[in-house]
Design an enzyme around this catalytic site. Sequence first.
Site, short mmCIF file in Angstrom:
data_model
loop_
_atom_site.label_atom_id
_atom_site.label_comp_id
_atom_site.label_asym_id
_atom_site.label_seq_id
_atom_site.Cartn_x
_atom_site.Cartn_y
_atom_site.Cartn_z
N ASP A 217 -4.09 7.64 4.94
CA ASP A 217 -3.55 6.30 5.17
C ASP A 217 -4.19 5.68 6.41
OD1 ASP A 217 -1.97 4.06 4.90
OD2 ASP A 217 -0.20 4.96 5.84
N GLU A 218 -4.24 4.35 6.47
CA GLU A 218 -4.80 3.62 7.62
C GLU A 218 -6.19 4.14 7.97
OE1 GLU A 218 -3.40 1.04 8.55
OE2 GLU A 218 -1.22 1.21 8.43
N LYS B 283 0.82 -1.22 0.00
CA LYS B 283 0.00 0.00 0.00
C LYS B 283 0.85 1.27 0.00
CE LYS B 283 -0.85 0.57 4.99
NZ LYS B 283 -0.21 1.88 5.15
N THR B 284 1.95 1.27 0.77
CA THR B 284 2.78 2.49 0.83
C THR B 284 3.38 2.80 -0.53
OG1 THR B 284 3.31 2.02 3.15
CG2 THR B 284 4.70 3.61 2.01
N GLN C 20 -8.02 -5.23 9.21
CA GLN C 20 -6.96 -4.91 10.16
C GLN C 20 -7.35 -3.77 11.10
OE1 GLN C 20 -2.71 -5.36 8.71
NE2 GLN C 20 -3.70 -5.10 6.73
N ARG D 189 1.47 -11.76 9.87
CA ARG D 189 2.83 -11.26 10.15
C ARG D 189 3.86 -12.29 9.69
NH1 ARG D 189 1.59 -6.87 9.50
NH2 ARG D 189 -0.41 -7.80 9.06
#
Length: 733
Positions: free
Chosen positions: A218-219, A32-33, A249, A600
């Site tokens: 973002d987020e 995403k970044t 998330q 993770r």
Amino acid sequence: MNYLDKLNREQREAAMCTEGPLLILAGAGSGKTSTMTHRIAYMIREKGIEPYNILAVTFTNKAAGEMRERVEALVGEGLNMWILTFHSACLRILRSHADVLGYGRDFTVYDPTDQKTLVKNIIKELGIDGKKFTPAYFLGIISKCKEQKLSPEDYSGINGDDIKTRQICSVYERYQKTLKKNNAMDFDDLLLNAVRLFEQDEAVLLKYQRRFRYIMVDEYQDTNQIQYTFIKMLAQAHDNICVVGDDDQCIYQWRGADIRNILEFEKDFKNAKVIKLEQNYRSTANILDAAHSVICHNRDRKPKKLWTDQDKGNKLIYHRADDEREEAYFIAGEINRLKGPDRRYNDFAVLYRTNAQSRTFEEALSRRGIPYRVLGGLRYYDRKEIKDMLCYLRLVQNQSDDLALTRIINEPKRGVGGKTVDKLQTLAAVRNESLFSTLLDDSVISSLSARASAGIAELSLLISSYAEEKDNLKISDIYDGLLVKSGYLRALEEQNTLEAESRIENLMEFKSVIYTYEEEEHDITLAEFMERIALMADVDNHDTDEDAVVLMTMHSAKGLEFPFVFMPGMEDGLFPGWRAFDSPDGLEEERRLCYVGITRAKERLWLTSAQQRTLYGKTDYTRESQFLRELDKKLIEGDAVFEKKSRADSRKDFTDGASDAQPFRPFDQLKYARMQTRKNVQEAADIFAAGDRVTHPKFGEGRVISFNGSVIEVEFESGRKKLAAGIAPIKKI
């Protein structure tokens, strides 16, 4: 446009979609970044959009800094562009327009310490019992009110007109008036006042709407109500808003995040385009399939499924241990087995649900000589509350320990400030005696303030009493007495915050440490116990850059990745946590946390549980986690997760195949531990009479010979003992 070549088809589509509302559903490990930074570069390089007209907001300074660096690497430095956190963006706006709200533009921003001091003074001014309602208690409520744009009057209207509500409203109102008088804002005010500014001055709102014609968030799944309002007001003039996030998330609802913001984005912004980033570049296919088999049980989510072009990889490994210690030894053994010349210790991570779980892993790793570090928190024995209680115990063992006394002389608050401690230390040095000896001098204590004098007198008596009785008491009895009679437990309970509750959990878990030693070494003395703990607690802290196994909570692990991941404590009541069973929303958030934990892992994932677990000093049988039962069994190897043969129960109740034990309920464990702690102390305060038959945990049964209110003389089979009333854990038979 070759800089876009590294993007996949969906990422490239998102980067080139610049007009109108856009929701980028970016799954874990989907890049995403990179997508966001290339989208900004595309707007500037290909669409000719001025950086001045772009606003990008995120949640942490680290994330904002990384985003800016990556954008500058693509388009060059010196951008006149806002890539900031929510708070930083609101602060910049308010610096230019705070006068609209009656503030000077040079207003001060109060940090948490400033806030606590201010509320403490207000509590005193209003005559509120500071022991019953702490500054942290009021600040927690005030913060929640500001998140929801609730004034003191609004709060009163919702919660009724009782004494407690009136006190909260009085503190809230006085707090805001004092902030205004001091030309100051707290962190919540930065967001709230930015929204109020836009509401009160249309010209200011129009100015920033014209400037920020392109907005990126973002987020987005972590935004709260006030952040949502701020963004929506800025974007409503042009609708060129791009939000990036993953509803799967959203794991911070307990601190204000509102998942509805991302789930209802298409309702808020008509004709919104949705692009899903589902290709994962982190994990093997088996790990991704396992994560999906759990998260798909959530109802409130956007349909999507992560995939990868990597190999399927190894299956997940599940191990059902006998107890939590064997669970920790199993994990330590697996790390030892897999660690080789091509693997570093920091390739391994243990992700647990609660901080209290870390202790057994720290001990197991230490005994095997495996280096470790605790991220997102302190090592178990480094936590403030544990260090404080260890200092109380150290003082009972050794009253000459000035270092221990200095640490806890004002813990909990007794009105003994730093200057008073300095004065007492100087006097002790002149008299060439320990600080504790100085505190026993009535002439010295009487020279202090009334509150400090009373507090020190109580502390001195407490330590002296337990020091005299330590050979007649079990360590657990000493611990219970210190925890209750010092006021330490009560002070934490009165804070009524999540942080305080976590500290209480750690203090109750320390009872498990004590009980373990008492069970293994029946006659262990306080001195021997303190030696064992010192050896355990003195394991070197590891530098964050050192090659060491990482221990952390799943909440802290968000955004990180590791080749090998262990997820222990997969039991109903522990994970999902006991609070989750109160509501469907709670269970869905726990399931999202499980999804975060699973994703993770890059190469291998282990899930473990214990058939019985000692938590907060009480042992109970457990039931395997609901999340284990939801996992696709084809993806797991190792110990089986059994299902009852009978399908009569529509709920499809599962057990571990060995027992029909009730679900493990850590909350009940915690309640029991706190109740038992107080009960042990209260029972020691009974009134006795000559002839009473009594029992003592160390000396067995006996008969009271005499009782004068302070000393109980008892004839036991082993001989006659004189015991301190109110300290000795004697129960009438």
